[in-house]
Write a protein that holds these residues in place. Structure first.
Motif, PDB file in Angstrom:
ATOM      1  N   ASP A 121      -3.079  15.595  18.343  1.00  0.00           N
ATOM      2  CA  ASP A 121      -3.780  16.187  17.241  1.00  0.00           C
ATOM      3  C   ASP A 121      -3.654  17.912  18.137  1.00  0.00           C
ATOM      4  O   ASP A 121      -4.634  18.682  17.918  1.00  0.00           O
ATOM      5  N   ASN A 122      -2.857  17.560  19.341  1.00  0.00           N
ATOM      6  CA  ASN A 122      -2.784  19.264  19.698  1.00  0.00           C
ATOM      7  C   ASN A 122      -1.892  19.743  18.886  1.00  0.00           C
ATOM      8  O   ASN A 122      -0.219  19.929  19.070  1.00  0.00           O
ATOM      9  N   TYR A 123      -2.186  20.510  18.467  1.00  0.00           N
ATOM     10  CA  TYR A 123      -1.326  21.614  17.542  1.00  0.00           C
ATOM     11  C   TYR A 123      -0.330  22.391  18.514  1.00  0.00           C
ATOM     12  O   TYR A 123       0.808  23.325  17.889  1.00  0.00           O
ATOM     13  N   LYS A 124      -1.610  22.817  19.702  1.00  0.00           N
ATOM     14  CA  LYS A 124      -0.691  24.274  20.256  1.00  0.00           C
ATOM     15  C   LYS A 124       0.576  23.293  21.124  1.00  0.00           C
ATOM     16  O   LYS A 124       1.621  24.564  20.977  1.00  0.00           O
ATOM     17  N   ALA A 125       0.822  21.915  21.225  1.00  0.00           N
ATOM     18  CA  ALA A 125       1.733  21.608  21.999  1.00  0.00           C
ATOM     19  C   ALA A 125       2.902  21.839  20.962  1.00  0.00           C
ATOM     20  O   ALA A 125       3.969  21.779  21.148  1.00  0.00           O
ATOM     21  N   MET A 126       2.291  20.856  19.759  1.00  0.00           N
ATOM     22  CA  MET A 126       3.315  20.948  18.352  1.00  0.00           C
ATOM     23  C   MET A 126       4.202  22.319  18.360  1.00  0.00           C
ATOM     24  O   MET A 126       5.670  22.246  17.500  1.00  0.00           O
ATOM     25  N   ALA A 127       3.697  23.264  18.296  1.00  0.00           N
ATOM     26  CA  ALA A 127       4.237  24.691  18.164  1.00  0.00           C
ATOM     27  C   ALA A 127       5.104  25.125  18.860  1.00  0.00           C
ATOM     28  O   ALA A 127       6.474  25.290  19.061  1.00  0.00           O
ATOM     29  N   ARG A 128       5.255  24.512  20.759  1.00  0.00           N
ATOM     30  CA  ARG A 128       6.177  24.756  21.435  1.00  0.00           C
ATOM     31  C   ARG A 128       7.336  23.702  21.446  1.00  0.00           C
ATOM     32  O   ARG A 128       8.191  23.959  22.005  1.00  0.00           O
ATOM     33  N   ASP A 129       6.757  22.544  20.959  1.00  0.00           N
ATOM     34  CA  ASP A 129       8.081  21.974  20.533  1.00  0.00           C
ATOM     35  C   ASP A 129       9.621  22.441  19.895  1.00  0.00           C
ATOM     36  O   ASP A 129       9.570  23.003  18.983  1.00  0.00           O
ATOM     37  N   LYS A 130      10.758  21.634  20.774  1.00  0.00           N
ATOM     38  CA  LYS A 130      11.797  21.775  19.891  1.00  0.00           C
ATOM     39  C   LYS A 130      12.232  21.482  18.729  1.00  0.00           C
ATOM     40  O   LYS A 130      13.265  21.921  18.564  1.00  0.00           O
ATOM     41  N   ARG A 131      11.552  20.490  17.808  1.00  0.00           N
ATOM     42  CA  ARG A 131      12.145  20.882  16.924  1.00  0.00           C
ATOM     43  C   ARG A 131      11.008  21.182  15.985  1.00  0.00           C
ATOM     44  O   ARG A 131      11.256  21.493  14.473  1.00  0.00           O
ATOM     45  N   ASN A 132      10.220  22.347  16.219  1.00  0.00           N
ATOM     46  CA  ASN A 132      10.007  22.760  15.604  1.00  0.00           C
ATOM     47  C   ASN A 132      10.805  24.525  15.315  1.00  0.00           C
ATOM     48  O   ASN A 132      10.429  25.308  15.779  1.00  0.00           O
ATOM     49  N   TYR A 133      11.539  24.385  14.122  1.00  0.00           N
ATOM     50  CA  TYR A 133      13.316  25.358  14.059  1.00  0.00           C
ATOM     51  C   TYR A 133      12.569  26.772  13.661  1.00  0.00           C
ATOM     52  O   TYR A 133      12.533  27.843  13.326  1.00  0.00           O
ATOM     53  N   PHE A 134      11.621  26.308  12.729  1.00  0.00           N
ATOM     54  CA  PHE A 134      10.332  27.514  11.803  1.00  0.00           C
ATOM     55  C   PHE A 134      10.224  28.066  12.489  1.00  0.00           C
ATOM     56  O   PHE A 134       9.284  28.817  11.783  1.00  0.00           O
ATOM     57  N   GLN A 135      10.263  27.759  13.320  1.00  0.00           N
ATOM     58  CA  GLN A 135       8.675  28.518  14.801  1.00  0.00           C
ATOM     59  C   GLN A 135       7.235  28.288  13.730  1.00  0.00           C
ATOM     60  O   GLN A 135       6.972  30.150  13.877  1.00  0.00           O
ATOM     61  N   LEU A 136       6.525  27.781  13.742  1.00  0.00           N
ATOM     62  CA  LEU A 136       5.624  27.888  13.011  1.00  0.00           C
ATOM     63  C   LEU A 136       4.057  27.656  13.760  1.00  0.00           C
ATOM     64  O   LEU A 136       4.162  26.940  15.189  1.00  0.00           O
ATOM     65  N   PRO A 138       0.353  26.640  15.177  1.00  0.00           N
ATOM     66  CA  PRO A 138      -0.452  26.260  15.409  1.00  0.00           C
ATOM     67  C   PRO A 138      -1.154  25.680  13.752  1.00  0.00           C
ATOM     68  O   PRO A 138      -1.338  24.643  13.460  1.00  0.00           O
ATOM     69  N   LYS A 139      -2.020  26.387  13.425  1.00  0.00           N
ATOM     70  CA  LYS A 139      -2.179  26.463  12.197  1.00  0.00           C
ATOM     71  C   LYS A 139      -1.250  26.047  10.777  1.00  0.00           C
ATOM     72  O   LYS A 139      -1.651  25.716  10.229  1.00  0.00           O
ATOM     73  N   GLN A 140      -0.212  26.745  11.134  1.00  0.00           N
ATOM     74  CA  GLN A 140       0.546  26.049   9.726  1.00  0.00           C
ATOM     75  C   GLN A 140       0.792  24.786   9.634  1.00  0.00           C
ATOM     76  O   GLN A 140       0.912  24.200   9.025  1.00  0.00           O
ATOM     77  N   ILE A 141       1.044  24.460  11.362  1.00  0.00           N
ATOM     78  CA  ILE A 141       1.965  22.747  11.436  1.00  0.00           C
ATOM     79  C   ILE A 141       0.169  21.771  11.021  1.00  0.00           C
ATOM     80  O   ILE A 141       0.274  21.484  10.641  1.00  0.00           O
ATOM     81  N   ARG A 142      -1.109  22.610  11.044  1.00  0.00           N
ATOM     82  CA  ARG A 142      -2.200  22.046  11.362  1.00  0.00           C
ATOM     83  C   ARG A 142      -2.477  21.233   9.909  1.00  0.00           C
ATOM     84  O   ARG A 142      -1.903  20.945   8.903  1.00  0.00           O
ATOM     85  N   ASP A 143      -1.649  22.807   9.194  1.00  0.00           N
ATOM     86  CA  ASP A 143      -1.771  22.603   6.810  1.00  0.00           C
ATOM     87  C   ASP A 143      -0.600  21.685   7.122  1.00  0.00           C
ATOM     88  O   ASP A 143      -1.018  21.048   5.473  1.00  0.00           O
ATOM     89  N   LYS A 144       0.495  21.932   7.586  1.00  0.00           N
ATOM     90  CA  LYS A 144       1.635  21.038   6.916  1.00  0.00           C
ATOM     91  C   LYS A 144       1.180  19.725   7.954  1.00  0.00           C
ATOM     92  O   LYS A 144       1.336  18.849   6.105  1.00  0.00           O
ATOM     93  N   ILE A 145       0.039  19.147   7.855  1.00  0.00           N
ATOM     94  CA  ILE A 145      -0.006  17.633   8.207  1.00  0.00           C
ATOM     95  C   ILE A 145      -0.796  17.461   7.525  1.00  0.00           C
ATOM     96  O   ILE A 145      -1.233  16.253   7.085  1.00  0.00           O
ATOM     97  N   ARG A 146      -2.099  18.350   7.325  1.00  0.00           N
ATOM     98  CA  ARG A 146      -2.911  17.998   6.642  1.00  0.00           C
ATOM     99  C   ARG A 146      -2.280  17.971   4.761  1.00  0.00           C
ATOM    100  O   ARG A 146      -2.810  16.574   4.450  1.00  0.00           O
ATOM    101  N   SER A 147      -1.476  17.723   4.720  1.00  0.00           N
ATOM    102  CA  SER A 147      -0.547  18.535   3.159  1.00  0.00           C
ATOM    103  C   SER A 147       0.600  16.725   3.446  1.00  0.00           C
ATOM    104  O   SER A 147       0.099  16.624   2.204  1.00  0.00           O
TER     105      SER A 147
END
Length: 175
Positions: A121-136, A138-147
């Protein structure tokens, strides 16, 4: 010099018949409810049709609010002339709504599963991941995971696969 605000006279188009154009604009609304459209009388007004079907045109008149002066509930006191409409609508409500299927794209499923497996559940770390191509963010990633979690079939398939892999990991560690 003429004023800039002066309205110019519009040009007259003699090819258009204004009476026919008026009739096209005067079309009645399309009714999406099958029960109402089946018993709709085109010769009556909207209020008269709803009153005959036992439905309220103005909710403020038909439902008495607590704490107000006693009002005459004229619309609800009248029995409907066409009770079939209310009966068919009640049976439809009793059946319930169809379950809506919500799916997300395969790429988003892979993205969400990778992020959830790697970072929980660490969304800040997700935002720094190299697979985050679209540079989302943390809140955008959280919303994507919720959907993703809302798409019941896809999320359940992910949970089943995760349960299977966790079971295999436990067997390997035990032996």
């Amino acid at each position: 010099m003429p004023s800039k605000r002066k309205a110019r006279r519009g040009k007259v188009n003699h090819d258009i018949d204004k009476r026919k154009l008026w009739k096209k604009l005067k079309k009645r609304p399309v009714l999406k409810c099958k029960e109402i459209s089946a018993f709709w009388d085109k010769t009556k007004t909207l209020q008269q049709n709803l009153k005959d079907m036992g439905l309220a045109y103005d909710a403020n008149r038909s439902v008495q609010m607590p704490g107000k002066k006693p009002a005459v509930m004229e619309e609800m006191a009248i029995k409907p002339k066409v009770p079939e409409v209310l009966e068919s609508m009640e049976t439809e409500v009793a059946l319930g709504e169809k379950e809506k299927r919500f799916l997300i794209s395969g790429d988003d499923v892979l993205f969400c599963t990778h992020m959830m497996d790697t970072y929980k559940d660490n969304y800040k770390a997700m935002a720094r991941d190299k697979r985050n191509y679209f540079q989302l963010t943390p809140k955008q990633i959280r919303d994507k995971i919720r959907s993703f979690k809302r798409s019941k079939t896809q999320y359940q398939a992910y949970l089943d696969a995760k349960k299977r892999t966790d079971g295999m990991d436990n067997e390997i560690m035990e032996s």
